[in-house]
Design a protein around this motif. Structure first.
Motif, PDB file in Angstrom:
ATOM      1  N   LYS A  84      -2.776   2.732  10.212  1.00  0.00           N
ATOM      2  CA  LYS A  84      -2.894   3.184   8.876  1.00  0.00           C
ATOM      3  C   LYS A  84      -2.178   4.785   8.677  1.00  0.00           C
ATOM      4  O   LYS A  84      -1.933   5.300   7.729  1.00  0.00           O
ATOM      5  CB  LYS A  84      -4.354   3.205   8.304  1.00  0.00           C
ATOM      6  N   ARG A  85      -1.719   5.504   9.780  1.00  0.00           N
ATOM      7  CA  ARG A  85      -1.318   6.718   9.833  1.00  0.00           C
ATOM      8  C   ARG A  85      -0.083   6.730   9.061  1.00  0.00           C
ATOM      9  O   ARG A  85       0.235   7.866   8.562  1.00  0.00           O
ATOM     10  CB  ARG A  85      -1.536   7.247  11.130  1.00  0.00           C
ATOM     11  N   TYR A  86       1.010   5.850   8.852  1.00  0.00           N
ATOM     12  CA  TYR A  86       1.889   5.948   7.956  1.00  0.00           C
ATOM     13  C   TYR A  86       1.852   5.552   6.783  1.00  0.00           C
ATOM     14  O   TYR A  86       2.872   5.340   6.089  1.00  0.00           O
ATOM     15  CB  TYR A  86       3.059   5.528   8.816  1.00  0.00           C
ATOM     16  N   ASP A  87       0.757   5.202   5.927  1.00  0.00           N
ATOM     17  CA  ASP A  87       0.646   4.811   4.754  1.00  0.00           C
ATOM     18  C   ASP A  87       0.967   5.622   3.693  1.00  0.00           C
ATOM     19  O   ASP A  87       1.664   5.209   2.907  1.00  0.00           O
ATOM     20  CB  ASP A  87      -0.918   4.508   4.482  1.00  0.00           C
ATOM     21  N   ASP A  88       1.023   7.135   3.969  1.00  0.00           N
ATOM     22  CA  ASP A  88       1.424   7.873   2.811  1.00  0.00           C
ATOM     23  C   ASP A  88       2.908   8.351   3.079  1.00  0.00           C
ATOM     24  O   ASP A  88       3.538   9.277   2.390  1.00  0.00           O
ATOM     25  CB  ASP A  88       0.354   9.219   2.980  1.00  0.00           C
ATOM     26  N   VAL A  89       3.604   7.839   4.187  1.00  0.00           N
ATOM     27  CA  VAL A  89       4.884   8.045   4.265  1.00  0.00           C
ATOM     28  C   VAL A  89       5.928   7.156   3.562  1.00  0.00           C
ATOM     29  O   VAL A  89       5.529   5.901   3.448  1.00  0.00           O
ATOM     30  CB  VAL A  89       5.344   8.155   5.866  1.00  0.00           C
ATOM     31  N   ASN A  90       6.879   7.774   3.081  1.00  0.00           N
ATOM     32  CA  ASN A  90       7.964   6.961   2.323  1.00  0.00           C
ATOM     33  C   ASN A  90       9.091   6.882   3.079  1.00  0.00           C
ATOM     34  O   ASN A  90       9.684   7.633   3.654  1.00  0.00           O
ATOM     35  CB  ASN A  90       8.413   7.889   0.798  1.00  0.00           C
ATOM     36  N   PHE A  91       9.245   5.423   3.623  1.00  0.00           N
ATOM     37  CA  PHE A  91      10.375   5.161   4.454  1.00  0.00           C
ATOM     38  C   PHE A  91      11.587   4.304   3.564  1.00  0.00           C
ATOM     39  O   PHE A  91      11.390   3.719   2.561  1.00  0.00           O
ATOM     40  CB  PHE A  91      10.056   4.176   5.572  1.00  0.00           C
ATOM     41  N   HIS A  92      12.699   4.643   3.964  1.00  0.00           N
ATOM     42  CA  HIS A  92      13.797   4.379   3.264  1.00  0.00           C
ATOM     43  C   HIS A  92      14.952   3.844   4.433  1.00  0.00           C
ATOM     44  O   HIS A  92      14.976   4.551   5.562  1.00  0.00           O
ATOM     45  CB  HIS A  92      14.262   5.279   2.399  1.00  0.00           C
ATOM     46  N   GLY A 130      20.427  -5.514  13.127  1.00  0.00           N
ATOM     47  CA  GLY A 130      20.106  -5.852  14.342  1.00  0.00           C
ATOM     48  C   GLY A 130      18.699  -4.888  14.632  1.00  0.00           C
ATOM     49  O   GLY A 130      18.185  -5.127  15.627  1.00  0.00           O
ATOM     50  N   LYS A 131      18.873  -3.730  14.012  1.00  0.00           N
ATOM     51  CA  LYS A 131      17.767  -2.728  14.389  1.00  0.00           C
ATOM     52  C   LYS A 131      16.496  -2.520  13.494  1.00  0.00           C
ATOM     53  O   LYS A 131      15.888  -1.651  13.256  1.00  0.00           O
ATOM     54  CB  LYS A 131      18.481  -1.551  14.540  1.00  0.00           C
ATOM     55  N   GLU A 132      16.448  -3.582  12.620  1.00  0.00           N
ATOM     56  CA  GLU A 132      15.573  -3.661  11.462  1.00  0.00           C
ATOM     57  C   GLU A 132      13.740  -3.624  11.979  1.00  0.00           C
ATOM     58  O   GLU A 132      13.151  -3.089  11.462  1.00  0.00           O
ATOM     59  CB  GLU A 132      15.576  -5.090  10.721  1.00  0.00           C
ATOM     60  N   LEU A 133      13.766  -3.676  13.628  1.00  0.00           N
ATOM     61  CA  LEU A 133      12.349  -3.572  14.099  1.00  0.00           C
ATOM     62  C   LEU A 133      12.138  -2.114  14.134  1.00  0.00           C
ATOM     63  O   LEU A 133      10.920  -1.722  14.124  1.00  0.00           O
ATOM     64  CB  LEU A 133      12.506  -3.967  15.559  1.00  0.00           C
ATOM     65  N   ILE A 134      12.945  -1.257  13.751  1.00  0.00           N
ATOM     66  CA  ILE A 134      12.610   0.322  13.813  1.00  0.00           C
ATOM     67  C   ILE A 134      11.734   0.413  12.555  1.00  0.00           C
ATOM     68  O   ILE A 134      10.665   0.912  12.507  1.00  0.00           O
ATOM     69  CB  ILE A 134      13.809   1.196  13.777  1.00  0.00           C
ATOM     70  N   PRO A 135      12.454   0.224  11.395  1.00  0.00           N
ATOM     71  CA  PRO A 135      11.552   0.447  10.190  1.00  0.00           C
ATOM     72  C   PRO A 135      10.315  -0.199   9.933  1.00  0.00           C
ATOM     73  O   PRO A 135       8.994   0.117   9.572  1.00  0.00           O
ATOM     74  CB  PRO A 135      12.642   0.253   9.027  1.00  0.00           C
ATOM     75  N   GLN A 136      10.602  -1.550  10.568  1.00  0.00           N
ATOM     76  CA  GLN A 136       9.145  -2.496  10.367  1.00  0.00           C
ATOM     77  C   GLN A 136       8.070  -2.137  11.411  1.00  0.00           C
ATOM     78  O   GLN A 136       6.988  -2.383  10.806  1.00  0.00           O
ATOM     79  CB  GLN A 136       9.662  -3.721  11.086  1.00  0.00           C
ATOM     80  N   TYR A 137       8.396  -1.171  12.316  1.00  0.00           N
ATOM     81  CA  TYR A 137       7.329  -0.648  13.162  1.00  0.00           C
ATOM     82  C   TYR A 137       6.521   0.138  12.169  1.00  0.00           C
ATOM     83  O   TYR A 137       5.105   0.177  12.420  1.00  0.00           O
ATOM     84  CB  TYR A 137       7.842   0.030  14.074  1.00  0.00           C
ATOM     85  N   PHE A 138       7.034   0.883  11.256  1.00  0.00           N
ATOM     86  CA  PHE A 138       6.044   1.446  10.396  1.00  0.00           C
ATOM     87  C   PHE A 138       5.860   1.102   8.988  1.00  0.00           C
ATOM     88  O   PHE A 138       4.720   1.588   8.454  1.00  0.00           O
ATOM     89  CB  PHE A 138       6.974   3.028   9.931  1.00  0.00           C
ATOM     90  N   TYR A 139       6.077   0.064   8.894  1.00  0.00           N
ATOM     91  CA  TYR A 139       5.575  -0.776   7.422  1.00  0.00           C
ATOM     92  C   TYR A 139       4.246  -1.249   7.692  1.00  0.00           C
ATOM     93  O   TYR A 139       3.975  -1.645   8.523  1.00  0.00           O
ATOM     94  CB  TYR A 139       6.431  -1.914   6.956  1.00  0.00           C
ATOM     95  N   ALA A 140       3.575  -1.151   6.433  1.00  0.00           N
ATOM     96  CA  ALA A 140       2.065  -1.660   6.544  1.00  0.00           C
ATOM     97  C   ALA A 140       2.271  -3.065   6.629  1.00  0.00           C
ATOM     98  O   ALA A 140       2.935  -3.801   6.124  1.00  0.00           O
ATOM     99  CB  ALA A 140       1.308  -1.171   5.174  1.00  0.00           C
ATOM    100  N   ASP A 141       1.027  -3.673   7.507  1.00  0.00           N
ATOM    101  CA  ASP A 141       0.878  -5.115   7.735  1.00  0.00           C
ATOM    102  C   ASP A 141      -0.467  -5.365   7.151  1.00  0.00           C
ATOM    103  O   ASP A 141      -1.434  -5.677   7.917  1.00  0.00           O
ATOM    104  CB  ASP A 141       1.138  -5.319   9.181  1.00  0.00           C
ATOM    105  N   PRO A 142      -0.524  -5.649   5.860  1.00  0.00           N
ATOM    106  CA  PRO A 142      -1.907  -5.979   5.526  1.00  0.00           C
ATOM    107  C   PRO A 142      -2.507  -7.147   5.782  1.00  0.00           C
ATOM    108  O   PRO A 142      -3.921  -6.989   6.252  1.00  0.00           O
ATOM    109  CB  PRO A 142      -1.623  -6.295   3.775  1.00  0.00           C
ATOM    110  N   ALA A 143      -1.928  -8.256   6.427  1.00  0.00           N
ATOM    111  CA  ALA A 143      -2.787  -9.416   7.077  1.00  0.00           C
ATOM    112  C   ALA A 143      -3.191  -8.847   8.516  1.00  0.00           C
ATOM    113  O   ALA A 143      -4.499  -9.118   8.882  1.00  0.00           O
ATOM    114  CB  ALA A 143      -1.768 -10.533   7.251  1.00  0.00           C
ATOM    115  N   LEU A 144      -2.750  -7.934   9.221  1.00  0.00           N
ATOM    116  CA  LEU A 144      -2.946  -7.632  10.521  1.00  0.00           C
ATOM    117  C   LEU A 144      -4.050  -6.744  10.339  1.00  0.00           C
ATOM    118  O   LEU A 144      -5.148  -6.647  10.716  1.00  0.00           O
ATOM    119  CB  LEU A 144      -1.693  -6.994  11.293  1.00  0.00           C
ATOM    120  N   GLU A 145      -3.991  -5.973   9.330  1.00  0.00           N
ATOM    121  CA  GLU A 145      -4.960  -4.629   8.981  1.00  0.00           C
ATOM    122  C   GLU A 145      -6.476  -5.473   8.630  1.00  0.00           C
ATOM    123  O   GLU A 145      -7.444  -5.143   9.074  1.00  0.00           O
ATOM    124  CB  GLU A 145      -4.470  -4.001   7.894  1.00  0.00           C
TER     125      GLU A 145
END
Ligand code: UTP
Length: 284
Positions: free
Chosen positions: A102-110, A71-86
């Motif tokens: 784009k500022r989070y492009d080089d961050v590895n999220f898990h 239910g808290k998947e929105l948290i990581p989703q906030y940081f993921y790249a969204d190529p269509a929106l970009e």
């Protein structure tokens, strides 16, 4: 910011990974948190959790593991790249929001899941297999430091003054004595301490004001050695068998040097509605 980070991220102090446990239910913010995680409440121009991620980046840590619940998947989703929106923003010439995305492009999220709320230590334990270094940062979602260097950067610098590898480092704040019963409080070995850097000789969870060994409370940020992950499954000291990080640190204390750093700057506790209102006054 990059230069001081490089100076402190040395052979002795190498912190590349941070665990951000955000799997709590956030009951104090109900009914809001029924659908929106409290970590996504706005603070300034971004959600609270983005301040925590920025704190990691300011300290040269760009491998980040969120511990969430279903239910808290929105948290990581906030940081993921969204190529269509970009692509759409690029087409419309909206450069500023594009840069923000784009500022989070080089961050590895898990992401790992904590299926049941069995305590902060249990949340951290879910990230055990992801941890590759000897030392890992743990940042809980509620505490932010403003008006000084990022809290995590201060901890990493302080760790640079500690001679013993495999030590733990806790972020400390001087708490008014009447509030110590809300915190983990440290007992300080004064002879081994210098300035803001404290050698910890004891830890007490939520003591009464009369029994607290000091007024230095732990405020949501830690550097923990790998050994803590071996101890966590053994401790079940909390309410209803909760696994708490402080109990693991208490168990480690006889054989693991534990230090604390009395953090510079003002701490904001965004985990309560009152604290959040205060934070909004300061950060907008
Ligand atoms: P809190 O004790 O403040 O709980 O957790 P909470 O769910 O966030 O908020 P309330 O008390 O219900 O209003 C402190 C931190 O530990 C994390 C929380 O997400 C928060 O960052 N936590 C706590 C977990 O990830 N899992 C747990 O089982 C417990």
């Amino acid at each position: 910011m990059a230069i001081p980070v490089k100076l402190w991220q040395t052979e002795i102090v190498k912190v590349t990974q941070a665990i951000l446990p955000v799997a709590g239910l956030g009951t104090r913010f109900l009914p809001w948190t029924k659908v929106v995680p409290k970590e996504l409440l706005p603070l300034g121009s971004q959600p609270i959790i983005a301040h925590l991620v920025d704190e990691c980046l300011a300290a040269g840590v760009n491998d980040i593991c969120f511990v969430i619940n279903r239910g808290k998947e929105l948290i990581p989703q906030y940081f993921y790249a969204d190529p269509a929106l970009e692509a759409e923003l690029r087409r419309r010439g909206k450069h500023h929001p594009l840069e923000q995305l784009k500022r989070y492009d080089d961050v590895n999220f898990h992401v790992v899941y904590q299926e049941e709320q069995r305590g902060d230590g249990h949340a951290i334990l879910q990230a055990k297999d992801w941890v590759k270094d000897e030392l890992v940062a743990v940042l809980f979602g509620d505490d932010l430091i403003v008006g000084s260097d990022a809290g995590l950067l201060q901890l990493i610098r302080a760790y640079g003054h500690v001679a013993t590898p495999h030590s733990a480092m806790l972020c400390l704040e001087n708490i008014p004595r009447e509030h110590v019963s809300k915190y983990g409080i440290v007992d300080v070995d004064e002879k081994e301490s210098k300035g803001r850097l404290k050698k910890v000789k004891g830890l007490v969870e939520k003591p009464s004001p009369d029994e607290a060994p000091s007024t230095l409370g732990i405020v949501g940020k830690y550097l923990i050695p790998r050994g803590t992950f071996h101890v966590l499954p053994e401790v079940k000291g909390g309410h209803g068998g909760e696994i708490r990080l402080i109990d693991a640190l208490i168990a480690q204390l006889p054989h693991t040097p534990i230090y604390g750093y009395e953090v510079e700057g003002k701490r904001l506790d965004t985990g309560t509605p009152e604290g959040y209102k205060e934070a909004v006054k300061i950060l907008g």
